[in-house]
Design a protein around this motif. Structure first.
Motif, PDB file in Angstrom:
ATOM      1  N   ILE A 152     -12.359 -10.560  -5.928  1.00  8.42           N
ATOM      2  CA  ILE A 152     -11.831 -10.957  -4.616  1.00  8.42           C
ATOM      3  C   ILE A 152     -10.654 -10.059  -4.273  1.00  8.42           C
ATOM      4  O   ILE A 152      -9.690  -9.960  -5.035  1.00  8.42           O
ATOM      5  N   SER A 153     -10.730  -9.423  -3.127  1.00  8.10           N
ATOM      6  CA  SER A 153      -9.663  -8.545  -2.663  1.00  8.10           C
ATOM      7  C   SER A 153      -9.276  -8.963  -1.247  1.00  8.10           C
ATOM      8  O   SER A 153     -10.148  -9.154  -0.401  1.00  8.10           O
ATOM      9  N   TYR A 154      -7.984  -9.138  -1.004  1.00 12.06           N
ATOM     10  CA  TYR A 154      -7.575  -9.560   0.342  1.00 12.06           C
ATOM     11  C   TYR A 154      -6.251  -8.928   0.746  1.00 12.06           C
ATOM     12  O   TYR A 154      -5.414  -8.577  -0.091  1.00 12.06           O
ATOM     13  N   THR A 155      -6.070  -8.796   2.049  1.00 14.55           N
ATOM     14  CA  THR A 155      -4.834  -8.257   2.613  1.00 14.55           C
ATOM     15  C   THR A 155      -3.786  -9.353   2.632  1.00 14.55           C
ATOM     16  O   THR A 155      -4.025 -10.446   3.163  1.00 14.55           O
ATOM     17  N   VAL A 156      -2.630  -9.079   2.060  1.00 15.08           N
ATOM     18  CA  VAL A 156      -1.584 -10.103   1.964  1.00 15.08           C
ATOM     19  C   VAL A 156      -0.726 -10.098   3.233  1.00 15.08           C
ATOM     20  O   VAL A 156      -0.470  -9.050   3.836  1.00 15.08           O
ATOM     21  N   TRP A 157      -0.295 -11.284   3.622  1.00 19.08           N
ATOM     22  CA  TRP A 157       0.341 -11.462   4.922  1.00 19.08           C
ATOM     23  C   TRP A 157       1.641 -10.687   5.076  1.00 19.08           C
ATOM     24  O   TRP A 157       1.895 -10.070   6.119  1.00 19.08           O
ATOM     25  N   PHE A 158       2.476 -10.687   4.068  1.00 16.40           N
ATOM     26  CA  PHE A 158       3.784 -10.053   4.207  1.00 16.40           C
ATOM     27  C   PHE A 158       3.786  -8.577   3.819  1.00 16.40           C
ATOM     28  O   PHE A 158       4.844  -7.951   3.739  1.00 16.40           O
ATOM     29  N   GLY A 159       2.609  -8.007   3.580  1.00 19.86           N
ATOM     30  CA  GLY A 159       2.505  -6.575   3.373  1.00 19.86           C
ATOM     31  C   GLY A 159       2.570  -5.834   4.702  1.00 19.86           C
ATOM     32  O   GLY A 159       2.521  -6.441   5.780  1.00 19.86           O
TER      33      GLY A 159
ATOM     34  N   ARG B 286      -4.366  -3.669  -5.066  1.00 21.91           N
ATOM     35  CA  ARG B 286      -5.596  -2.878  -4.952  1.00 21.91           C
ATOM     36  C   ARG B 286      -5.335  -1.388  -4.779  1.00 21.91           C
ATOM     37  O   ARG B 286      -6.026  -0.554  -5.356  1.00 21.91           O
ATOM     38  N   TYR B 287      -4.370  -1.038  -3.960  1.00 18.79           N
ATOM     39  CA  TYR B 287      -4.179   0.363  -3.601  1.00 18.79           C
ATOM     40  C   TYR B 287      -3.087   1.053  -4.401  1.00 18.79           C
ATOM     41  O   TYR B 287      -2.932   2.263  -4.318  1.00 18.79           O
ATOM     42  N   ASN B 288      -2.324   0.293  -5.146  1.00 19.82           N
ATOM     43  CA  ASN B 288      -1.186   0.864  -5.857  1.00 19.82           C
ATOM     44  C   ASN B 288      -1.616   1.480  -7.183  1.00 19.82           C
ATOM     45  O   ASN B 288      -2.609   1.059  -7.768  1.00 19.82           O
ATOM     46  N   PRO B 289      -0.876   2.450  -7.696  1.00 21.86           N
ATOM     47  CA  PRO B 289      -1.177   2.986  -9.030  1.00 21.86           C
ATOM     48  C   PRO B 289      -0.963   1.926 -10.101  1.00 21.86           C
ATOM     49  O   PRO B 289      -0.171   0.987  -9.922  1.00 21.86           O
ATOM     50  N   TRP B 290      -1.629   2.076 -11.227  1.00 21.41           N
ATOM     51  CA  TRP B 290      -1.659   1.046 -12.259  1.00 21.41           C
ATOM     52  C   TRP B 290      -0.284   0.665 -12.777  1.00 21.41           C
ATOM     53  O   TRP B 290      -0.022  -0.483 -13.114  1.00 21.41           O
ATOM     54  N   TRP B 291       0.630   1.655 -12.835  1.00 15.18           N
ATOM     55  CA  TRP B 291       1.936   1.380 -13.426  1.00 15.18           C
ATOM     56  C   TRP B 291       2.845   0.529 -12.536  1.00 15.18           C
ATOM     57  O   TRP B 291       3.941   0.143 -12.935  1.00 15.18           O
ATOM     58  N   SER B 292       2.383   0.206 -11.326  1.00 16.19           N
ATOM     59  CA  SER B 292       3.192  -0.641 -10.434  1.00 16.19           C
ATOM     60  C   SER B 292       2.842  -2.121 -10.564  1.00 16.19           C
ATOM     61  O   SER B 292       3.394  -2.955  -9.848  1.00 16.19           O
ATOM     62  N   ARG B 293       1.942  -2.461 -11.503  1.00 16.73           N
ATOM     63  CA  ARG B 293       1.502  -3.859 -11.621  1.00 16.73           C
ATOM     64  C   ARG B 293       2.642  -4.815 -11.943  1.00 16.73           C
ATOM     65  O   ARG B 293       2.573  -6.004 -11.617  1.00 16.73           O
ATOM     66  N   TRP B 294       3.677  -4.325 -12.581  1.00 20.99           N
ATOM     67  CA  TRP B 294       4.806  -5.184 -12.946  1.00 20.99           C
ATOM     68  C   TRP B 294       5.446  -5.827 -11.723  1.00 20.99           C
ATOM     69  O   TRP B 294       6.082  -6.896 -11.832  1.00 20.99           O
ATOM     70  N   LEU B 295       5.266  -5.235 -10.551  1.00 19.69           N
ATOM     71  CA  LEU B 295       5.863  -5.780  -9.336  1.00 19.69           C
ATOM     72  C   LEU B 295       5.315  -7.164  -9.000  1.00 19.69           C
ATOM     73  O   LEU B 295       5.984  -7.945  -8.309  1.00 19.69           O
ATOM     74  N   LEU B 296       4.113  -7.482  -9.505  1.00 15.15           N
ATOM     75  CA  LEU B 296       3.554  -8.806  -9.247  1.00 15.15           C
ATOM     76  C   LEU B 296       4.377  -9.909  -9.911  1.00 15.15           C
ATOM     77  O   LEU B 296       4.225 -11.085  -9.565  1.00 15.15           O
ATOM     78  N   ARG B 297       5.240  -9.535 -10.837  1.00 12.10           N
ATOM     79  CA  ARG B 297       6.075 -10.525 -11.507  1.00 12.10           C
ATOM     80  C   ARG B 297       7.385 -10.786 -10.771  1.00 12.10           C
ATOM     81  O   ARG B 297       8.185 -11.630 -11.193  1.00 12.10           O
TER      82      ARG B 297
ATOM     83  N   PRO C   2       9.037 -12.182  -7.518  1.00 12.68           N
ATOM     84  CA  PRO C   2       8.865 -12.905  -6.258  1.00 12.68           C
ATOM     85  C   PRO C   2       9.542 -12.179  -5.099  1.00 12.68           C
ATOM     86  O   PRO C   2      10.512 -11.449  -5.276  1.00 12.68           O
ATOM     87  N   VAL C   3       9.031 -12.375  -3.917  1.00 16.69           N
ATOM     88  CA  VAL C   3       9.483 -11.773  -2.661  1.00 16.69           C
ATOM     89  C   VAL C   3       9.109 -10.287  -2.619  1.00 16.69           C
ATOM     90  O   VAL C   3       8.389  -9.855  -1.712  1.00 16.69           O
ATOM     91  N   VAL C   4       9.578  -9.508  -3.595  1.00 13.01           N
ATOM     92  CA  VAL C   4       9.260  -8.076  -3.611  1.00 13.01           C
ATOM     93  C   VAL C   4       7.755  -7.869  -3.632  1.00 13.01           C
ATOM     94  O   VAL C   4       7.206  -7.021  -2.907  1.00 13.01           O
ATOM     95  N   ARG C   5       7.037  -8.644  -4.461  1.00  6.32           N
ATOM     96  CA  ARG C   5       5.580  -8.478  -4.569  1.00  6.32           C
ATOM     97  C   ARG C   5       4.882  -8.731  -3.241  1.00  6.32           C
ATOM     98  O   ARG C   5       3.847  -8.138  -2.954  1.00  6.32           O
ATOM     99  N   GLU C   6       5.448  -9.604  -2.419  1.00  4.02           N
ATOM    100  CA  GLU C   6       4.821  -9.889  -1.123  1.00  4.02           C
ATOM    101  C   GLU C   6       4.938  -8.698  -0.172  1.00  4.02           C
ATOM    102  O   GLU C   6       4.054  -8.458   0.650  1.00  4.02           O
ATOM    103  N   LEU C   7       5.998  -7.938  -0.308  1.00  7.50           N
ATOM    104  CA  LEU C   7       6.265  -6.834   0.611  1.00  7.50           C
ATOM    105  C   LEU C   7       5.567  -5.543   0.213  1.00  7.50           C
ATOM    106  O   LEU C   7       5.182  -4.760   1.073  1.00  7.50           O
TER     107      LEU C   7
END
Length: 250
Positions: free
Chosen positions: A146-153, A220-231, A233-238
């Motif tokens: 499942i891949s979706y566009t996030v609202w605050f991006g 989905r579109y970010n390089p693999w090493w940016s996955r830590w941003l999902l941890r 809050p707030v920043v991950r939404e942007l």
């Protein structure tokens, strides 16, 4: 035929730059953009599940770009869409395509090997009902992607961006005043605010309930090493333009 991998898909910076460059053509040349996105998506799915001989059910398949990409990799491809206009974008509606609701999939439980959806969840009023339906339709051991566009991006408001940061209805009204007509994606009707936090929470709840195993949660579109941003809050939404949930049905 590639073997399934439990390792995360390692997206490179070069891939990210390529997709973002193609994204500039989404409005003036949608065939170019969606062909590139479909080919990339099929490769990403195949990292987790071999596609040769597999039955792929695409929820919100659109006019056929994803059909071509999955079939090139040997999959049997079926699709559902709620919009006849979208389905006929490349001409006649292709065989193996049905019109219906993502929130009530017209397929038997456990009947597909891969249940896939790209940029659809944000267009349904009950996104997690649709996600649960995708899990239901997938066989035990099968893959849910499942891949979706996030609202605050940056692209959360679609063609009304970046004004969606001031509110979805305000952005919709501004678009109508500026262009003399409603946007294609109308907030509150065909566009809804779906967040990163909601997706992460839903996936983990499904795993806790014993329905799925979470294989990978990633931008989905970010390089693999940016996955830590999902941890964060707030920043991950942007910074997460698009979130991918990769799940294995139990």
């Amino acid at each position: 035929m590639p073997a399934a991998s439990a390792e995360p898909f390692r997206a490179t910076l070069r891939r990210s730059v390529h997709l973002l460059r193609e994204f500039r053509h989404e409005q003036p040349d949608p065939a170019r953009f969606y062909t590139a996105l479909a080919q990339d998506s099929a490769a990403q799915v195949e990292h987790y599940e071999p596609l040769e001989g597999r039955l792929v059910f695409d929820v919100g398949g659109g006019p056929g770009f994803f059909r071509d990409a999955f079939r090139e990799r040997g999959a049997t491809y079926l699709a559902l869409d709620s919009d006849v206009g979208e389905l006929s974008g490349l001409g006649d509606i292709a065989a193996g395509t049905v019109v219906g609701s993502g929130m009530q999939l017209p397929v038997r439980s456990g009947s597909v090997d891969v249940c896939y959806s790209s940029n659809v969840l944000e267009h349904v009023p009950e996104p997690w009902t649709m996600a649960a339906e995708m899990v239901r339709a997938t066989r035990p051991g099968g893959l849910v992607f499942i891949s979706y566009t996030v609202w605050f991006g940056p692209w959360g408001g679609h063609e009304t961006a970046p004004w969606h940061f001031l509110g979805g209805m305000r952005a919709r009204r501004r678009y109508a005043r500026t262009h003399g007509h409603e946007p294609k994606n109308r907030f509150g009707e065909s566009l809804f605010a779906v967040t990163v936090a909601a997706g992460l929470r839903w996936a983990r709840e499904q795993q806790a309930a014993g329905t799925v195993d979470v294989v990978h949660l990633t931008p989905r579109y970010n390089p693999w090493w940016s996955r830590w941003l999902l941890r964060v809050p707030v920043v991950r939404e942007l910074v997460t333009w698009n979130l991918v949930l990769v799940l294995r049905k139990r």
